[in-house]
Write a protein that holds these residues in place. Structure first.
Motif, PDB file in Angstrom:
ATOM      1  N   PHE A 233       0.856  -1.184   0.000  1.00  0.00           N
ATOM      2  CA  PHE A 233       0.000   0.000   0.000  1.00  0.00           C
ATOM      3  C   PHE A 233       0.890   1.231   0.000  1.00  0.00           C
ATOM      4  O   PHE A 233       2.108   1.128   0.172  1.00  0.00           O
ATOM      5  CB  PHE A 233      -0.972   0.016   1.184  1.00  0.00           C
ATOM      6  CG  PHE A 233      -0.334  -0.088   2.541  1.00  0.00           C
ATOM      7  CD1 PHE A 233      -0.067   1.031   3.300  1.00  0.00           C
ATOM      8  CD2 PHE A 233      -0.014  -1.339   3.084  1.00  0.00           C
ATOM      9  CE1 PHE A 233       0.506   0.940   4.548  1.00  0.00           C
ATOM     10  CE2 PHE A 233       0.565  -1.439   4.328  1.00  0.00           C
ATOM     11  CZ  PHE A 233       0.822  -0.296   5.073  1.00  0.00           C
ATOM     12  N   SER A 234       0.289   2.413  -0.195  1.00  0.00           N
ATOM     13  CA  SER A 234       1.069   3.647  -0.281  1.00  0.00           C
ATOM     14  C   SER A 234       0.461   4.744   0.577  1.00  0.00           C
ATOM     15  O   SER A 234      -0.730   4.712   0.912  1.00  0.00           O
ATOM     16  CB  SER A 234       1.158   4.120  -1.733  1.00  0.00           C
ATOM     17  OG  SER A 234      -0.100   4.582  -2.185  1.00  0.00           O
ATOM     18  N   ILE A 235       1.284   5.719   0.903  1.00  0.00           N
ATOM     19  CA  ILE A 235       0.851   6.835   1.744  1.00  0.00           C
ATOM     20  C   ILE A 235      -0.246   7.635   1.041  1.00  0.00           C
ATOM     21  O   ILE A 235      -1.268   7.983   1.651  1.00  0.00           O
ATOM     22  CB  ILE A 235       2.046   7.744   2.069  1.00  0.00           C
ATOM     23  CG1 ILE A 235       3.089   6.988   2.894  1.00  0.00           C
ATOM     24  CG2 ILE A 235       1.598   9.005   2.799  1.00  0.00           C
ATOM     25  CD1 ILE A 235       4.404   7.729   3.074  1.00  0.00           C
ATOM     26  N   GLN A 236      -0.067   7.910  -0.224  1.00  0.00           N
ATOM     27  CA  GLN A 236      -1.050   8.701  -0.955  1.00  0.00           C
ATOM     28  C   GLN A 236      -2.370   7.946  -1.113  1.00  0.00           C
ATOM     29  O   GLN A 236      -3.450   8.549  -1.068  1.00  0.00           O
ATOM     30  CB  GLN A 236      -0.477   9.093  -2.320  1.00  0.00           C
ATOM     31  CG  GLN A 236       0.692  10.071  -2.213  1.00  0.00           C
ATOM     32  CD  GLN A 236       1.427  10.274  -3.528  1.00  0.00           C
ATOM     33  OE1 GLN A 236       1.117   9.620  -4.532  1.00  0.00           O
ATOM     34  NE2 GLN A 236       2.415  11.170  -3.535  1.00  0.00           N
ATOM     35  N   GLU A 237      -2.289   6.656  -1.244  1.00  0.00           N
ATOM     36  CA  GLU A 237      -3.490   5.830  -1.373  1.00  0.00           C
ATOM     37  C   GLU A 237      -4.282   5.807  -0.076  1.00  0.00           C
ATOM     38  O   GLU A 237      -5.515   5.950  -0.074  1.00  0.00           O
ATOM     39  CB  GLU A 237      -3.077   4.407  -1.772  1.00  0.00           C
ATOM     40  CG  GLU A 237      -4.196   3.380  -1.755  1.00  0.00           C
ATOM     41  CD  GLU A 237      -3.676   1.961  -1.915  1.00  0.00           C
ATOM     42  OE1 GLU A 237      -4.504   1.056  -2.005  1.00  0.00           O
ATOM     43  OE2 GLU A 237      -2.439   1.764  -1.936  1.00  0.00           O
ATOM     44  N   VAL A 238      -3.574   5.666   1.048  1.00  0.00           N
ATOM     45  CA  VAL A 238      -4.244   5.559   2.348  1.00  0.00           C
ATOM     46  C   VAL A 238      -4.739   6.920   2.817  1.00  0.00           C
ATOM     47  O   VAL A 238      -5.790   7.024   3.462  1.00  0.00           O
ATOM     48  CB  VAL A 238      -3.303   4.905   3.386  1.00  0.00           C
ATOM     49  CG1 VAL A 238      -3.921   4.925   4.776  1.00  0.00           C
ATOM     50  CG2 VAL A 238      -2.971   3.475   2.967  1.00  0.00           C
ATOM     51  N   GLY A 239      -3.954   7.980   2.528  1.00  0.00           N
ATOM     52  CA  GLY A 239      -4.431   9.304   2.886  1.00  0.00           C
ATOM     53  C   GLY A 239      -3.596  10.044   3.903  1.00  0.00           C
ATOM     54  O   GLY A 239      -4.120  10.863   4.651  1.00  0.00           O
ATOM     55  N   GLY A 240      -2.271   9.781   3.940  1.00  0.00           N
ATOM     56  CA  GLY A 240      -1.414  10.555   4.820  1.00  0.00           C
ATOM     57  C   GLY A 240      -0.586   9.715   5.759  1.00  0.00           C
ATOM     58  O   GLY A 240      -0.752   8.501   5.872  1.00  0.00           O
ATOM     59  N   THR A 241       0.302  10.408   6.475  1.00  0.00           N
ATOM     60  CA  THR A 241       1.292   9.733   7.309  1.00  0.00           C
ATOM     61  C   THR A 241       0.673   8.957   8.459  1.00  0.00           C
ATOM     62  O   THR A 241       0.911   7.750   8.625  1.00  0.00           O
ATOM     63  CB  THR A 241       2.295  10.768   7.852  1.00  0.00           C
ATOM     64  OG1 THR A 241       2.991  11.362   6.756  1.00  0.00           O
ATOM     65  CG2 THR A 241       3.292  10.118   8.796  1.00  0.00           C
ATOM     66  N   SER A 242      -0.088   9.622   9.315  1.00  0.00           N
ATOM     67  CA  SER A 242      -0.627   8.957  10.498  1.00  0.00           C
ATOM     68  C   SER A 242      -1.568   7.822  10.118  1.00  0.00           C
ATOM     69  O   SER A 242      -1.577   6.760  10.763  1.00  0.00           O
ATOM     70  CB  SER A 242      -1.335   9.965  11.402  1.00  0.00           C
ATOM     71  OG  SER A 242      -2.404  10.593  10.720  1.00  0.00           O
TER      72      SER A 242
END
Length: 513
Positions: A233-242
């Motif tokens: 998975f990726s940060i941009q896909e999930v929606g941010g760092t936290s």
């Protein structure tokens, strides 16, 4: 090996009757008399350094191990210190003699307690791994792994005693490179090798989302498919760092129960793949720890296992000793092709292969890369060379193989583990601090001083070989048994200190744009 004694014990070591230097086993004082052809030491000589046993004219070769280690840059008198101030590199012909020393290998049996995966692969450790496609996702990957660190959260893995840990292996690349270039291909091959390493029960790959090293392309080029044990998975896909950190933690929690469902069982040592390393070498490395490790390698090969010799710049000048043991000319020529690649690479980069030895190597008594290389190849024992691999390629052959890597230990070992090494054996004369995840690393001290001074980092002391208190064969047998113990789950010193995550360093050779 001949130990030449003075009153109170051996003072110097002569390695070959053809040598015109001997090695100081202890610091030698100016005016000290050595019972070696009536030699009187002309100036103070540190332990591990060389003293001339005959006059050597300018331009004439210096020999150690019966091999050329350099040429006199000025006339050297009997009893003088032989080191960087009066030795230089020079060209000379090496006889590759492909295959002339190939011999029948003995066969034996040995066993360890390994973890057998569902597909038959055998592990020495049981980790959940977190890999990153790009530097941009390194911080979140580390945060996910830190949630499960036993030293920070003692109860995080309390319910999973059969899991060795959760580790994040991050790097500084993955973008601003040619998408079809050699550099990205090398990174992908390395990540692909780690993604399928048997010491990982499961792997998460975390990306940013917009990087050159797209996860989908990474998997496709390496013949991998996302699955329950290989998640992405990726940060941009999930929606941010936290959110990404939280999602990663939940992913790992979901994997831990299955990862814990393992038991060690008795397996053949043919499932061991040992990466051979030497770092912080000194004048004793080629006398004690390296040949002792070589003896252990011969025992491993006899038991059907695999040993990976690497660090191409650190066999430079000694490659002819390996080509003679190549099982056929094609294997020998593959090795020489890698040597030629390095010569061209250094010329292109305006560098010299003899920028190695390092400052620490020189302080320990090594003078040229030729001398260092001749000691380094001793790690390979006397077994036949059965194949040659490029960096991070999957090692499929059984026996002694060579993998082309830089001499820098973390980069070299990273390639070996990507190729399938499930154990690292690492010799050191200066006291290198190193560990490797997910493959445990055994540290072998070349001399008594380093072992005693840095005992918290050293697993085996090979220093007794220099003073005759233990033989190479006895030490080699002990090292092989140590390999079996560590492979069976006993924790090495570097594991006890938590080394391993920062030592993941893929080789970067391309332009960054």
């Amino acid at each position: 090996m001949q130990l030449i004694a003075k009153s109170g014990g051996p003072a110097v070591i002569r390695l070959n009757l053809q040598d015109n230097v001997v090695i100081a086993r202890e610091a030698l004082a100016e005016g000290q008399y050595l019972d070696v052809d009536g030699i009187t030491v002309r100036q103070p000589i540190p332990s591990g350094h060389k003293v001339a046993t005959e006059r050597v004219e300018q331009g004439q070769p210096l020999r150690r191990y019966g091999q050329i280690i350099g040429f006199a840059s000025q006339a050297i008198e009997i009893g003088e210190h032989v080191h960087v101030h009066n030795v230089q590199m020079g060209d000379f012909t090496r006889d590759y003699a492909f295959g002339t020393d190939v011999h029948a290998s003995p066969a034996s049996e040995a066993f360890f307690q390994g973890i057998v995966r569902a597909d038959g692969r055998v592990a020495t450790r049981n980790y959940v791994g977190i890999l990153t496609s790009v530097n941009c996702s390194a911080t979140v990957a580390r945060a996910v792994a830190d949630h499960f660190r036993r030293d920070i959260h003692p109860d995080a893995l309390a319910a999973f005693p059969n899991v060795d840990g959760v580790v994040a292996l991050t790097h500084g690349a993955g973008c601003a490179v040619d998408p079809a270039g050699e550099s990205l291909g090398l990174l992908r091959r390395t990540l692909g090798g780690y993604a399928v390493h048997p010491n990982f029960a499961a792997v998460l790959i975390i990306g940013l989302g917009c990087e050159t090293n797209q996860i989908e392309s990474l998997l496709q080029t390496q013949g991998l498919t996302a699955s329950a044990q290989l998640r992405t998975f990726s940060i941009q896909e999930v929606g941010g760092t936290s959110k990404t950190i939280a999602a990663g933690i939940e992913q790992v929690k979901a994997l831990l129960t299955q990862a814990n469902q393992v038991q060690r069982e008795t397996v053949s040592a043919r499932h061991l793949v040992v990466g051979l390393q030497c770092g912080g070498s000194d004048g004793y490395s080629g006398i004690t720890a390296n040949p002792a490790l070589g003896n252990a390698v011969d025992r491993l090969v006899a038991a059907g296992g695999t040993a990976i010799l690497s660090e191409t710049p650190e066999i430079y000048g000694a490659e002819h000793l390996l080509t003679r043991r190549a099982v056929n000319q094609a294997v020998g020529e593959k090795l020489i092709a890698r040597i030629h690649w390095w010569e061209a690479y250094c010329q292109r980069m305006n560098a010299e292969l003899n920028n190695n030895p390092s400052a620490g190597n020189k302080a320990g008594g090594l003078t040229t890369i030729l001398e260092k290389s001749l000691g380094a190849v001793a790690k390979a024992g006397s077994s036949n060379l059965v194949d040659v691999y490029e960096y991070a390629q999957a090692v499929t052959a059984k026996g002694l193989v060579f993998m082309d890597t830089p001499g820098y230990d973390p980069v070299s070992a990273t390639g070996q583990v990507a190729g399938g090494a499930n154990l690292i054996a690492f010799t050191t004369g200066r006291g290198s601090a190193y560990g490797c995840a997910p493959a445990p690393s055994i540290k072998l001290a070349t001399n008594n001083r380093v072992f005693e001074h840095q005992q918290e980092d050293m697993d085996v002391n090979c220093g007794g070989i220099a003073d005759g208190s233990i033989s190479i064969e006895q030490c080699g047998a002990y090292i092989f048994e140590e390999m079996l113990r560590i492979a069976s789950g006993e924790r090495s010193k570097s594991e006890q200190h938590g080394y391993g995550q920062n030592e993941f360093v893929p080789w970067q050779i391309g332009a960054v744009t």
